[in-house]
Enzyme design. Structure first.
Site, PDB file in Angstrom:
ATOM      1  N   CYS A  14       0.832  -1.213   0.000  1.00 33.47           N
ATOM      2  CA  CYS A  14       0.000   0.000   0.000  1.00 33.47           C
ATOM      3  C   CYS A  14       0.867   1.263   0.000  1.00 33.47           C
ATOM      4  O   CYS A  14       1.494   1.560  -0.994  1.00 33.47           O
ATOM      5  CB  CYS A  14      -1.012  -0.045   1.147  1.00 33.47           C
TER       6      CYS A  14
ATOM      7  N   HIS B 223      -3.713  -5.083   0.263  1.00 37.95           N
ATOM      8  CA  HIS B 223      -3.259  -5.463   1.612  1.00 37.95           C
ATOM      9  C   HIS B 223      -3.254  -6.982   1.772  1.00 37.95           C
ATOM     10  O   HIS B 223      -4.181  -7.550   2.349  1.00 37.95           O
ATOM     11  CB  HIS B 223      -4.161  -4.806   2.666  1.00 37.95           C
TER      12      HIS B 223
ATOM     13  N   GLU C 297      -1.673  -8.761   3.806  1.00 36.04           N
ATOM     14  CA  GLU C 297      -1.618  -9.193   5.217  1.00 36.04           C
ATOM     15  C   GLU C 297      -3.009  -9.435   5.795  1.00 36.04           C
ATOM     16  O   GLU C 297      -3.141 -10.056   6.850  1.00 36.04           O
ATOM     17  CB  GLU C 297      -0.845  -8.157   6.060  1.00 36.04           C
TER      18      GLU C 297
END
Ligand code: MN
Length: 235
Positions: A111, A214, A216
């Site tokens: 990001c 994202h 994660e």
């Protein structure tokens, strides 16, 4: 086999005038590195002169999401739509990125991270997608962070496509994006509206991947991306 040590960047800022400056980082980044077999350590802003020392002691660098980058880093004047910036974080992360690129330490850039990676190596950004590219997709999704809301087309033959396949659907929580790509990076992923969503190093000796989404917060192909990053850190 020892776990590779992964420096995970964080911000340091206060949320209100009464609030002390605190180090802040979504724990999802630490969890994703741990699940992939790495040992994460938090690297909040400090003296940029210490960046080379830190990079010399770790096996990989994870550049995390967060604030906008001050456009003076890429020679632009601030848009009225520019969000909050944190000068200490910009200076620290630019220095870390350049030190890691110099030593070819693996980088995963998420990001804001893809934006830092691109700017540190000489590229530029779109400061605000809705005003700079009217008619683009909604890149600031309203649902949960793990909702997958738009497709990304990945370049055949890219490192990222080998890990994730050619057409992943990803989450999207950003209003800025890469504009002109840095010369050391190849643009390897775009959204259906043409917004750049992924870059990587074409240098076989340097594992560096930036994604605008994202991973994660996601599983499946995105967990494989963290696994590939930690594998590169072992090398
Ligand atoms: Mn997006």
């Amino acid at each position: 086999m020892p776990r590779p040590l992964v420096a995970v960047t964080a911000t340091a800022r206060s949320e209100t005038d009464a609030d002390p400056v605190r180090v802040r980082l979504n724990a999802a980044y630490m969890d994703a590195v741990s699940r992939a077999g790495g040992l994460p350590i938090v690297a909040p802003p400090t003296d940029p002169g210490a960046a080379e020392e830190l990079i010399a002691t770790v096996d990989a660098l994870l550049l995390t999401g967060g604030e906008d980058i001050d456009p003076s880093w890429y020679g632009a004047v601030p848009s009225p739509h520019l969000g909050r910036v944190t000068a200490s974080r910009d200076a620290w992360e630019m220095a870390l990125t350049r030190a890691a690129a110099e030593r070819r330490i693996p980088i995963l850039a998420v990001c804001r991270g893809i934006q830092v990676l691109n700017v540190a190596l000489g590229g530029t950004l779109l400061q605000d997608i809705p005003s700079d590219r009217p008619g683009s997709l909604q890149h600031e999704q309203s649902g949960a962070r793990a909702d997958r809301t738009h497709r990304v087309h990945l370049a055949g033959g890219s490192r990222l496509a080998a890990i994730m396949g050619l057409e992943p659907t990803v989450n999207s929580m950003h209003h800025q994006a890469v504009d002109a790509g840095a010369t050391r990076l190849a643009v390897v992923g775009t959204a259906p509206d043409g917004i750049i969503e992924a870059v990587e190093s074409p240098d076989a000796r340097w594992w560096a991947v930036g994604v605008q989404w994202h991973p994660e917060e996601l599983d499946g192909a995105d967990a494989r991306l963290f696994a590939a990053f930690v594998d590169a850190a072992r090398g």
